[in-house]
Every structure is written in structure tokens, then in C-alpha cells.
Design an enzyme around this catalytic site. Structure first.
Site, PDB file in Angstrom:
ATOM      1  N   ARG A  92      25.474  -9.777 -21.344  1.00  0.00           N
ATOM      2  CA  ARG A  92      24.343 -10.555 -21.865  1.00  0.00           C
ATOM      3  C   ARG A  92      24.465 -12.054 -21.592  1.00  0.00           C
ATOM      4  NH1 ARG A  92      19.775 -10.225 -23.368  1.00  0.00           N
ATOM      5  NH2 ARG A  92      19.834 -10.943 -25.515  1.00  0.00           N
ATOM      6  N   GLU A 115      22.498  -4.251 -29.170  1.00  0.00           N
ATOM      7  CA  GLU A 115      23.027  -5.570 -28.776  1.00  0.00           C
ATOM      8  C   GLU A 115      23.778  -6.229 -29.926  1.00  0.00           C
ATOM      9  OE1 GLU A 115      19.801  -8.087 -27.555  1.00  0.00           O
ATOM     10  OE2 GLU A 115      20.952  -9.905 -27.974  1.00  0.00           O
ATOM     11  N   ASP A 149      18.596  -5.461 -31.427  1.00  0.00           N
ATOM     12  CA  ASP A 149      19.582  -6.543 -31.531  1.00  0.00           C
ATOM     13  C   ASP A 149      20.155  -6.568 -32.950  1.00  0.00           C
ATOM     14  OD1 ASP A 149      21.038  -8.883 -31.420  1.00  0.00           O
ATOM     15  OD2 ASP A 149      19.427 -10.081 -30.533  1.00  0.00           O
ATOM     16  N   ARG A 154      12.075  -4.427 -27.105  1.00  0.00           N
ATOM     17  CA  ARG A 154      13.064  -4.585 -28.167  1.00  0.00           C
ATOM     18  C   ARG A 154      12.347  -4.425 -29.503  1.00  0.00           C
ATOM     19  NH1 ARG A 154      16.310 -10.049 -29.900  1.00  0.00           N
ATOM     20  NH2 ARG A 154      14.432 -10.313 -31.148  1.00  0.00           N
ATOM     21  N   GLU A 206      25.663 -13.063 -25.366  1.00  0.00           N
ATOM     22  CA  GLU A 206      24.773 -14.224 -25.259  1.00  0.00           C
ATOM     23  C   GLU A 206      25.450 -15.509 -25.721  1.00  0.00           C
ATOM     24  OE1 GLU A 206      21.536 -12.674 -27.736  1.00  0.00           O
ATOM     25  OE2 GLU A 206      22.007 -14.185 -29.230  1.00  0.00           O
ATOM     26  N   TRP A 253      24.731 -15.036 -38.982  1.00  0.00           N
ATOM     27  CA  TRP A 253      23.277 -14.976 -38.762  1.00  0.00           C
ATOM     28  C   TRP A 253      22.978 -14.262 -37.459  1.00  0.00           C
ATOM     29  CZ3 TRP A 253      19.919 -17.134 -35.031  1.00  0.00           C
ATOM     30  CH2 TRP A 253      18.557 -16.893 -35.309  1.00  0.00           C
ATOM     31  N   GLU A 283      15.807  -9.943 -20.212  1.00  0.00           N
ATOM     32  CA  GLU A 283      15.056 -10.297 -21.421  1.00  0.00           C
ATOM     33  C   GLU A 283      14.007 -11.340 -21.049  1.00  0.00           C
ATOM     34  OE1 GLU A 283      17.422 -12.233 -24.417  1.00  0.00           O
ATOM     35  OE2 GLU A 283      15.984 -11.776 -26.008  1.00  0.00           O
ATOM     36  N   HIS A 321      22.379  -8.690 -33.880  1.00  0.00           N
ATOM     37  CA  HIS A 321      22.608 -10.121 -34.131  1.00  0.00           C
ATOM     38  C   HIS A 321      23.889 -10.400 -34.917  1.00  0.00           C
ATOM     39  CE1 HIS A 321      20.876 -14.259 -33.995  1.00  0.00           C
ATOM     40  NE2 HIS A 321      20.380 -13.746 -32.897  1.00  0.00           N
ATOM     41  N   TYR A 323      16.474 -11.966 -39.071  1.00  0.00           N
ATOM     42  CA  TYR A 323      16.381 -12.284 -37.658  1.00  0.00           C
ATOM     43  C   TYR A 323      15.334 -11.421 -36.939  1.00  0.00           C
ATOM     44  CZ  TYR A 323      17.106 -12.297 -32.739  1.00  0.00           C
ATOM     45  OH  TYR A 323      16.850 -12.369 -31.400  1.00  0.00           O
TER      46      TYR A 323
HETATM   47  C1  GCO Z   1      18.212 -12.810 -28.178  1.00  0.00           C
HETATM   48  C2  GCO Z   1      18.909 -13.759 -29.059  1.00  0.00           C
HETATM   49  C3  GCO Z   1      18.128 -14.937 -29.506  1.00  0.00           C
HETATM   50  C4  GCO Z   1      19.029 -15.913 -30.276  1.00  0.00           C
HETATM   51  C5  GCO Z   1      18.696 -17.300 -29.894  1.00  0.00           C
HETATM   52  C6  GCO Z   1      19.587 -18.309 -30.566  1.00  0.00           C
HETATM   53  O1  GCO Z   1      18.664 -11.688 -28.105  1.00  0.00           O
HETATM   54  O2  GCO Z   1      17.273 -13.213 -27.520  1.00  0.00           O
HETATM   55  O3  GCO Z   1      19.638 -13.110 -30.055  1.00  0.00           O
HETATM   56  O4  GCO Z   1      16.989 -14.590 -30.211  1.00  0.00           O
HETATM   57  O5  GCO Z   1      18.922 -15.747 -31.639  1.00  0.00           O
HETATM   58  O6  GCO Z   1      18.796 -17.420 -28.520  1.00  0.00           O
HETATM   59  O7  GCO Z   1      19.433 -19.556 -29.973  1.00  0.00           O
HETATM   60 MG    MG Z   2      20.456 -11.381 -29.108  1.00  0.00          MG
END
Ligand code: GCO
Ligand code: MG
Length: 412
Positions: free
Chosen positions: A293, A246, A220, A147, A272, A412, A349, A222, A159
Site C-alpha cells: 500500500r 487493509e 479498511d 471499498r 500506507e 485512529w 485507490e 485503519h 473513520y
Molecule cells: C486510505 C487511508 C486514508 C488515510 C489518510 C490519512 O486508505 O485511503 O486510510 O483515508 O486515512 O490518507 O491522511
Molecule cells: Mg487506509
């Protein structure tokens, strides 16, 4: 096989973890992960005050019935706190059942469908040389899929970028291993989507030029883009052949993915922060995503994630289970067993846990040539060393949050 003891253990070796430990009258122990990053104690209370009393005296063999009982009898369904608590019970019961059978869990789930699980790691760098070093370091560690997260000119802290957290004045360690900061308040980061969109395609071009066409690359977003911004990014990244993009938009509005999909062939991964199969239903049925995810820890355990991923299989959608460090070694083990057994495995992951965490959670999984395997110990293959766990009491920690240049709070 009656449950006669249920304990909730909170420990903070490299970060906070919440673990449920069930013990049966014949002495079998099952572990479940109930860690909810930044909101850990809410799940502790849910378990201790409302679930533990219901577990005592139950038949540990009745996994499906226990799941349905906890889900339906609460009346208040879904949500991350509830589902993390139910998930921990579910994992612990599968752990116990597999130990009773004398088998590693993946055998009970149908046996191995492959020899190991392709895993991806997190490379990051504020600028290209730092990013290239990080990619090389991951390749040396054996990662075959990577990644890529990059700094953006003009932004202090974003992030996934290790060094930028320090630039933001936090003064703490690099955060490629854990974005949640210990302390009484969340750290503030800054964001500008247009600057990000201008910068990212050039970074992927540079990475492809340096590392070649073959290495699977992931990214990602995010949850930060609008649908049309995400569509633009997906399109711009097409020449660099991403394994997936992602969380390109916030997950709440699932229609957003329809718009993104109409514009780009970059594969999409999401989920996620999803809690149930219902969060995935339309995305799967309408084939708006390519990878699921979800995590066992936040989807309510192995039982519902297995149902979700098997439903996804009918649409050629694959797994990409969430595996940051806030999924404890117990949760990671559970999804490694599931990933080994299902037909439609995609990628796992893998954000390696710290040394102290590995001393608290003794694990049987193996990591070789970029592939994970849960090991062949009966159950999940994780033991909790309670003496070690007791050395690390809970410490308050928060995930960061974002503000735009004018002070507006942003996803975020
Ligand atoms: C990822 C996620 C994490 C999250 C985290 C928040 O893809 O692994 O985005 O980095 O930010 O799990 O608790
Ligand atoms: Mg993520």
C-alpha cells in the site's frame, strides 16, 4: 541539464498540498508531491531550509545519485517528513527526465504492461440504505471495485463514514473525501472494537446479497485491531470474498501480521504509513501480505517504490498504492505511471480530487470504464497553475483522533 531554480509551493484548494517545483537551465519544469496530511509545514521547512539549497546547480539527470545523496547524507534516515521531502525531489526529477526524453514517464519505466489501471472508490454509509446508495453512486461513476466502510451502532463518528462526522458536532462537510479537518485542533472520534467486530460481517453479507458475488469489495480496518481481533475479522469475512482487508493492525508491529495470516485466507494489504523498503522487507519475504500500500509521496518517490514493488513481484505480491486525496494530483500521476509499467499491478485507490484542486493542478490522466490511465503527455502529465494555487493559502488542518468510552486514546 542543471537545476537552477527550486520552489516549494503550498496551496489549499480543497485541502492542503505541498509541491516542489524544479526548473532546469534549459527551462524544463519538474513537479513533486510532498504533502503530509496534517503535518504539511514540517515538510515545507525540510525542503526549503535543507533540500532546496542543495538542489541548485545539480545535474537533473542524476536521479539515483540524488536520491542516495539526500537519503544517506542527512545521516538521520527514514521518517515521514524526510521521505516526503526526498520523494518530491525524486518525482520532480523523473518528470524532468521524461520531458527531456519527450515521453510520458511510463515509457521510461519500461512501457505499458496493460491498457489501464483498475481503480477502487470509497463507498460509505452509516446504515445499510445509505451505504447501498453510496455503492450505487460509485458504480454509476464507473467504479468496478469498491471499498465498503460502515457505521457501527452506538458509535458517533468513525473513520471513513461521511455522515457520522457531522453527528459528532463538527458541523462541517461530509468527509468521505477528506478526513482532515480545517481548524486549530483535531476532532475527536469514538471507538469500540468489539462493537465493530460484531457489526461488520453482517454488513458485508448484506452488500454481497444486494450487489452479487462479482464486484471486488475492499475494507479498511485503519490500524484499530489487535492481532487476534484482526484474525477473527479476517475469518468472519472469508465467505464474502474480499479483495483485501487493509491495515487490520497497526503497522509498527509486523509480527502481528504473522498471527493474522495463520488464521485467515482473507487477502491482506498494508503500508500506507510506511516510508521505506525496510518497512516492507520482512512482510514481503515471509509472504505475510498480498498488496503493497506504499505511496510514491511517502515512500521517498518513484525510485524506491519501484524497487519495493519489483521485490514484491518475486513473491506474487501486488501493488495497491495509497491514493486518498492527500496524495496530490502530482503524486497520483507518478504512481499511475508506475502502476502502468510494472508487471505486478493489483489495483489503484482513487478518491477523486475536488474541482478547485483540479483547477490548480491541470492533469492529463483519463478515467474511463473504471480504469485510470496517466495519459501521453511528456513527463508526469501535470501542470501547476500558480495563479490558481496562489488563491488558496495554507489553512491549518488536523486528522481526527480516537478515544474509547473510558477516555483512553486509541489508534485512529
Ligand atoms: C486510505 C487511508 C486514508 C488515510 C489518510 C490519512 O486508505 O485511503 O486510510 O483515508 O486515512 O490518507 O491522511
Ligand atoms: Mg487506509
Amino acid at each position: 541539464m542543471i537545476i537552477d531554480k527550486a520552489e516549494v509551493i503550498v496551496t489549499s484548494p480543497n485541502r492542503n498540498f505541498v509541491t516542489l517545483k524544479l526548473t532546469t537551465d534549459d527551462g524544463l519544469v519538474g513537479l513533486g508531491d510532498a504533502t503530509l496530511n496534517g503535518r504539511e509545514l514540517a515538510v515545507v521547512s525540510y525542503l526549503r531550509d535543507h533540500v532546496v539549497p542543495l538542489m541548485i546547480g545539480r545535474d537533473a539527470h542524476r536521479i539515483e545519485d540524488t536520491w542516495q545523496f539526500l537519503y544517506r547524507s542527512a545521516y538521520w534516515r527514514r521518517g515521514p517528513v524526510t521521505m516526503a521531502a526526498i520523494g518530491a525531489v525524486d518525482m520532480a526529477l523523473w518528470d524532468i527526465k521524461a520531458k527531456a526524453a519527450g515521453m510520458p514517464l511510463y515509457q521510461l519505466l519500461g512501457g505499458a504492461s496493460r491498457t489501464g489501471l483498475l481503480a477502487y472508490g470509497h463507498a460509505s454509509g452509516k446504515e445499510l440504505p445509505e451505504l447501498f446508495d453510496s455503492i450505487r453512486k460509485h458504480q454509476e461513476l464507473g467504479f468496478r471495485a469498491i471499498r465498503v466502510q460502515t457505521g457501527v451502532p452506538g458509535l458517533r463518528a468513525i473513520y471513513g463514514i461521511a455522515s457520522q462526522a457531522e453527528a459528532a458536532g463538527g458541523g462541517a462537510a461530509r468527509y468521505d473525501h477528506e478526513p482532515a479537518r480545517r481548524g486549530a485542533r483535531p476532532m475527536e472520534e469514538d471507538w469500540d472494537t468489539r462493537a465493530y467486530l460484531r457489526h461488520v460481517p453482517g454488513v458485508f453479507e448484506a452488500v454481497r446479497n444486494e450487489f452479487g458475488a462479482e464486484v471486488p469489495l475492499l475494507h479498511d480496518g485503519h490500524h484499530r485491531m489487535t492481532p487476534i481481533q484482526a484474525a477473527k475479522l479476517g475469518k468472519a469475512l472469508e465467505p464474502f470474498d474480499l479483495f483485501w482487508l487493509e491495515d487490520c493492525t497497526p503497522a509498527e508491529n509486523q509480527e502481528a501480521l504473522r498471527l493474522v495470516r495463520q488464521h485467515t485466507t482473507t487477502p491482506l494489504a498494508i503500508g500506507e504509513v510506511f516510508n521505506t523498503v525496510w518497512d516492507f522487507k520482512d512482510l514481503i519475504r515471509d509472504q505475510l501480505i498480498d498488496y503493497v500500500r506504499g505511496a510514491v509521496t511517502h515512500m521517498g518517490g518513484i525510485t524506491p517504490l519501484r524497487k519495493t514493488i519489483e521485490y514484491a513481484a518475486q513473491y506474487q505480491i501486488k501493488s495497491g498504492f495509497h491514493g486518498p486525496t492527500d496524495i496530490s494530483p502530482v503524486g497520483m500521476a507518478a504512481q499511475m505511471h508506475l502502476g502502468l509499467a510494472i508487471h505486478n499491478f493489483g489495483i489503484q485507490e482513487y478518491m477523486q480530487h475536488g474541482e478547485k484542486t483540479n483547477q490548480v493542478f491541470e492533469q492529463s490522466f483519463t478515467w474511463q470504464d473504471g480504469m485510470l490511465h496517466p495519459g501521453d503527455q511528456p513527463g508526469l502529465g501535470v501542470d501547476l497553475n500558480q495563479d490558481e494555487a496562489g488563491r488558496y493559502p495554507y489553512e491549518q488542518a488536523y486528522l481526527p483522533y480516537n478515544r474509547l468510552a473510558d477516555g483512553t486514546v486509541h489508534d485512529w
